[in-house]
Design an enzyme around this catalytic site. Structure first.
Site, PDB file in Angstrom:
ATOM      1  CG  LEU A  35      25.320  18.186  20.826  1.00 38.62           C
ATOM      2  CD1 LEU A  35      26.512  19.060  21.177  1.00 38.62           C
ATOM      3  CD2 LEU A  35      24.352  18.101  21.992  1.00 38.62           C
ATOM      4  CD  GLU A  36      18.429  17.412  16.650  1.00 34.75           C
ATOM      5  OE1 GLU A  36      17.799  18.186  17.403  1.00 34.75           O
ATOM      6  OE2 GLU A  36      18.036  16.276  16.369  1.00 34.75           O
ATOM      7  CD  GLN A  49      24.117   8.821  18.225  1.00 36.24           C
ATOM      8  OE1 GLN A  49      23.618   8.687  17.111  1.00 36.24           O
ATOM      9  NE2 GLN A  49      23.680   9.718  19.093  1.00 36.24           N
TER      10      GLN A  49
END
EC number: 3.5.4.30
Length: 201
Positions: free
Chosen positions: A128-129, A174
């Protein structure tokens, strides 16, 4: 084609799309909610004079973990990386898109900057950014709903899905918020060539 709640349930029941852990109560009419994990990646802006996507800058970010029962405080104007609590796995004929939650957007929280698309074949925690565009700090509680995944069926299965080995697939598998690996496939393109194929003056 955007999948409905019935289609999403069918894909999950068949094991073609997987969310781990999966909570049926998170299902929406055409999406499924996802929650934020307890790990965050902060930017150490003093380590480098600038950010260069062509270079490996391993000290640009550092990983932290929220203490049990405590929120992470995202300050106004701050940008950090987080990740979904759920591990997401897609087959070769389904792509997904991460969207923010309307209620959080109305508080000034942006869930992603640009990277909302998830390729068919991907498996991992979605990074998440997170940005706070409000004027007050925002508390991010690990385990809270942070976004929703929409699923799209491809017209045909991808010939080379993400993770197949044909592509770099830098973020396959990831775990937690993963720093940028843009340097691994950065290409310097000669842009001095004009549209007519001539060298610019």
């Amino acid at each position: 084609m955007l999948l409905s709640d019935r289609d999403i349930t069918a894909e999950l029941d068949a094991g073609r799309v997987a969310l781990d852990p999966y909570d049926p109560g998170m299902l929406q009419p055409a999406s499924i909610d996802v929650r934020i994990d307890r790990f965050f990646r902060l930017f150490d802006n003093h380590k480098y004079p600038y950010i260069d996507p062509a270079e490996d800058q391993p000290e640009l970010t550092r990983l932290i973990e929220s203490k049990p029962g405590e929120p992470f405080i995202l300050h106004p104007g701050e940008f950090v990386l987080g990740s979904t609590f759920e591990l997401v796995t897609l087959p070769d004929d389904v792509a997904a898109r991460l969207e923010g939650k309307s209620s959080l957007g109305r508080l000034g929280l942006l869930t992603h900057s640009t990277a909302g698309f998830i390729d068919p074949g991907f498996s991992g925690h979605v990074t998440l950014e997170l940005s706070n565009v409000a004027t007050l700090p925002i508390k991010l509680w690990p385990g809270m709903k942070i976004g929703q995944l929409c699923f799209f069926r491809l017209s045909s299965p991808a010939k080379k899905p993400y993770g197949s080995g044909e592509y770099a697939s830098r973020y396959q598998g990831q775990r937690g918020p993963t720093a940028s690996r843009s340097h691994l496939n950065f290409v310097h393109t000669d842009v001095t060539v004009t549209d007519a194929g001539q060298q610019g003056e």
